[in-house]
Design an enzyme around this catalytic site. Sequence first.
Site, short mmCIF file in Angstrom:
data_model
loop_
_atom_site.label_atom_id
_atom_site.label_comp_id
_atom_site.label_asym_id
_atom_site.label_seq_id
_atom_site.Cartn_x
_atom_site.Cartn_y
_atom_site.Cartn_z
N GLU A 148 4.21 -5.26 7.29
CA GLU A 148 3.38 -4.21 7.89
C GLU A 148 3.71 -3.94 9.34
O GLU A 148 3.66 -2.81 9.81
CB GLU A 148 1.89 -4.58 7.75
CG GLU A 148 1.31 -4.39 6.36
CD GLU A 148 1.48 -5.59 5.46
OE1 GLU A 148 2.34 -6.47 5.76
OE2 GLU A 148 0.78 -5.67 4.43
N GLY A 170 0.64 -5.18 0.78
CA GLY A 170 -0.47 -5.27 -0.17
C GLY A 170 -0.05 -5.91 -1.49
O GLY A 170 -0.90 -6.47 -2.20
N GLU A 210 -0.25 -9.52 -0.78
CA GLU A 210 -1.67 -9.83 -0.54
C GLU A 210 -2.43 -9.94 -1.87
O GLU A 210 -3.25 -10.83 -2.05
CB GLU A 210 -2.29 -8.77 0.37
CG GLU A 210 -1.73 -8.86 1.79
CD GLU A 210 -2.23 -7.76 2.70
OE1 GLU A 210 -2.01 -6.57 2.38
OE2 GLU A 210 -2.86 -8.08 3.73
N ALA A 225 0.85 -1.19 0.00
CA ALA A 225 0.00 0.00 0.00
C ALA A 225 0.88 1.24 0.00
O ALA A 225 2.05 1.18 0.38
CB ALA A 225 -0.89 -0.02 1.24
C1 3H9 Z 1 0.58 -2.31 3.31
O1 3H9 Z 1 0.83 -2.82 2.26
C2 3H9 Z 1 -0.78 -2.44 3.94
C3 3H9 Z 1 -1.56 -3.53 3.34
O2 3H9 Z 1 -1.63 -4.60 4.24
C4 3H9 Z 1 -2.92 -3.14 2.85
C5 3H9 Z 1 -3.78 -2.34 3.75
C6 3H9 Z 1 -5.23 -2.14 3.32
N1 3H9 Z 1 4.57 3.58 -0.04
O3 3H9 Z 1 13.19 2.18 0.09
P1 3H9 Z 1 13.59 2.83 -1.17
C7 3H9 Z 1 9.21 5.05 -1.66
S1 3H9 Z 1 1.71 -1.37 4.10
C8 3H9 Z 1 5.01 4.80 -0.40
O4 3H9 Z 1 14.61 3.90 -1.13
P2 3H9 Z 1 14.75 0.39 -2.09
C9 3H9 Z 1 10.29 5.48 -0.68
O5 3H9 Z 1 9.81 6.39 0.26
C10 3H9 Z 1 3.11 -1.35 3.05
N2 3H9 Z 1 6.28 5.04 -0.78
O6 3H9 Z 1 14.00 1.76 -2.29
C11 3H9 Z 1 11.29 6.10 -1.64
O7 3H9 Z 1 10.82 7.40 -1.96
P3 3H9 Z 1 11.82 8.61 -2.23
C12 3H9 Z 1 3.88 -2.60 3.10
C13 3H9 Z 1 7.11 4.01 -0.81
O8 3H9 Z 1 14.94 -0.15 -3.46
C14 3H9 Z 1 11.17 5.24 -2.89
O9 3H9 Z 1 9.90 4.60 -2.80
N3 3H9 Z 1 5.08 -2.46 2.33
C15 3H9 Z 1 6.72 2.72 -0.44
O10 3H9 Z 1 15.93 0.56 -1.19
C16 3H9 Z 1 12.24 4.17 -3.00
O11 3H9 Z 1 12.25 3.41 -1.79
C17 3H9 Z 1 6.22 -2.01 2.87
O12 3H9 Z 1 6.29 -1.73 4.05
C18 3H9 Z 1 5.39 2.51 -0.05
N4 3H9 Z 1 4.92 1.30 0.28
O13 3H9 Z 1 13.74 -0.55 -1.29
C19 3H9 Z 1 7.38 -1.89 1.94
N5 3H9 Z 1 7.79 1.89 -0.55
O14 3H9 Z 1 12.63 8.20 -3.43
C20 3H9 Z 1 8.06 -0.56 2.10
C21 3H9 Z 1 8.81 2.64 -0.98
O15 3H9 Z 1 10.92 9.77 -2.43
N6 3H9 Z 1 9.13 -0.36 1.16
N7 3H9 Z 1 8.40 3.92 -1.13
O16 3H9 Z 1 12.65 8.71 -0.98
C22 3H9 Z 1 10.33 -0.94 1.28
O17 3H9 Z 1 10.58 -1.73 2.17
C23 3H9 Z 1 11.40 -0.56 0.29
O18 3H9 Z 1 11.03 0.66 -0.28
C24 3H9 Z 1 11.60 -1.58 -0.85
C25 3H9 Z 1 12.56 -0.99 -1.91
C26 3H9 Z 1 12.22 -2.85 -0.25
C27 3H9 Z 1 10.33 -1.91 -1.54
#
Ligand code: 3H9
Length: 702
Positions: free
Chosen positions: A128, A105, A108, A65
């Site tokens: 999450e 998500g 999911e 998400a």
């Molecule tokens: C969820 O899914 C809830 C569900 O159960 C459904 C509910 C109804 N959203 O980390 P990076 C941005 S909760 C918004 O440097 P990497 C990040 O801020 C979610 N933005 O890259 C950055 O922005 P900026 C569950 C996001 O390659 C840019 O993308 N998922 C999100 O080192 C690059 O990110 C997570 O918790 C996001 N979800 O790592 C995963 N994700 O360039 C969270 C990233 O402006 N994400 N951004 O600074 C991560 O763990 C890492 O970003 C990922 C890539 C491993 C994917």
Amino acid sequence: MPDSPVVRLEKDGEIGVIIVNYPPVNALGPGVSEGIIDNLNTTNADPSLKAMVLIGDGRSFIAGADIRGFGTGRKRAPIGQRTYDVLDASPKPVVAAIHGFALGGGLENAMACHYRIAVTSAKVGLPEVLIGILPGGGGTQRLPRLVGAQTALELITTGRHVPAPEAARLGIIDEIAPDGGSLRAAAVAYARSIAATRPLPRVRDKTVSADPAIFGAMRKSIAHKARNQKAPYYCIDAVEAACTRPFDDGIQREAQLFAELETSDEAKALRYAFFAEREVAKLPDLPATTAAHDVANPAVIGAGTMGGGIAMAFADFGYDVKIMDANQEALDRGMQRIRNNYATSVKRGSLAEDEMQRRLARIHPVASYQHISDCDVVVEAVFERMDVKQPIFAKLDAVMPPNAFLFSNTSALDMDELAAVTKRPDRIAGTHFFSPANVMKLLEVVRPSKASPETLMTAMALGRRIGKISAMAGNTDGFVANRSRAPFNSEMVILLEEGCLPEQVDRVMVDFGYPMGPFAVGDLAGLDIGAEGRKRRAATNPNYRKLPIADKLVEMGRYGQKTGAGWYRYETGDRTPHPDPDVAAVIKSLAAEMGVPQKAFTDSEILRRLLFSSVNEACRILEEGKAYRPSDIDVMWLHGFGFPRYRGGLMYWADGIGVRDVYNQIAAWHQQYGDRWAPSGLLRDLAQTKTPLREAKPAPFA
Ligand code: 3H9
């Protein structure tokens, strides 16, 4: 075709390929879920299409998400109309094709598809809990049905990223795509192969049951780590519901728990920490075109505890690294320490024996400077004295290639003085690791006045390449992390003068969420180390606040765990700290000698005395332009000092109390205790304008 800007449909023969394109990581931002559903409906309505593939453009499948949308009141589709509810209701099969990350998500949605195919390098998970919520798109109900309750509990309460081959073994992934080929082509071929299969497999139709005792056992096993938090427990509750209720009831329960967590304080703090950790990588005053040099051939000077740990950090992330010390004996000792450290990890089960051998084989002890003259970066980690480090830098400057970077692991010395002994001050920076260097995540990159943008970018990128969170710090005594922490370190000893005991202070800080109390940490690190720094500061600063109790323990030979006694006493071979009446007696007699009145402290007073002193210093650091952002200081506290993540960080936590209250308390202590509590001008201004600390605008980086 109802293409939205972020989701499009392409036809590949009789297969519809639904492509998500929401850079950079395909989070489920505005329009993504709607776009997926529109294209699912179009495919189902098109008689020429028999099956479909859901795939991501760019570097990932779907990262989850959109975290920026949480807590903003953004409307979500009601249960029954969400992608997670409609994908597996599709009469035509849907195959999720996963590369990069399928997280939250993202996974999911994949689990709501009928089939999942992934490339070997893909990672999947439900992280999450790390942002204070639970999987709210059916993840807590579908994952246990795929992998069993016990494994689901482990994955959901840790949020760990699971590599595709393991996910395939667990049953999350049905098929691994052949290496080297196109994932899309493999997924389309797979979709063709199952296009006629009926009935379609749906995870929701599986049943899962579990021994009811596993849930209680899981709650017990996370109790210490998860204290003060709700999300890990709610995750367990939701998985329990998956095992005891029909699928649709479980989904309702999951939604209820999710709604409670979304706006919780811990979720807000953890979201703040998530974005702060990404912001810290940005160096806003460097030219946008600055590129990091891709370092390939590192060396470490000094095979002591820090040097050895830094060499291990390189080896752990695939670098061949050379390590050198002044003489063979020191080098042998250092290599033995490295071998012992790895062996301990193998014994604990956190490292495989063959992996240990591979890592060890990457660390090359060398006897002289000549052997490192082909390296493109060197990290110096010798004894913390300018007169020891300067000759080494001069020597390195003479033998290293002219374009090599020279970094120093100093924790406090003036980097400009070090750079001045070389002919390449533009290629010099501080890289301050935290101990143990192969474990602690923080790397403070210290910026001397002549360092080139390329040098700074290179040091920051190198840190990330070896698994660190790199944060830029100005060249000021103690840099940013230790300088902001220093008043805390003094205040905790001053509290003893006024009537506290080490065990009382430690208990308060552990209750607050630190893994260990600060006195126990001092014993672990060695009290002699802090004593050196105090001596140096006392010699150069006439106003330096002496800490007689700390000095006395060192004088008594109580250096901490290594001598069996420090702030606590230790039984032979055991690291458990025991309160020591001898320490209580020293405190009492010195306090009497100093004539300090004794009083009883509340937990809240102890906490505030320690942390407010650091908030004040952090404000000074910002007003001097020694850090880019208040949130950088928070990141340093999270990853350098074990500050509880669900409290966001030092400044975020203080904002929870309120900038005015923080300022008023500091001003009152200034009256009571004198200069060491003089409020910073920035803090006063923030209090007057009621501006949160995390919105403070620091001076330009100096
Ligand atoms: C969820 O899914 C809830 C569900 O159960 C459904 C509910 C109804 N959203 O980390 P990076 C941005 S909760 C918004 O440097 P990497 C990040 O801020 C979610 N933005 O890259 C950055 O922005 P900026 C569950 C996001 O390659 C840019 O993308 N998922 C999100 O080192 C690059 O990110 C997570 O918790 C996001 N979800 O790592 C995963 N994700 O360039 C969270 C990233 O402006 N994400 N951004 O600074 C991560 O763990 C890492 O970003 C990922 C890539 C491993 C994917």
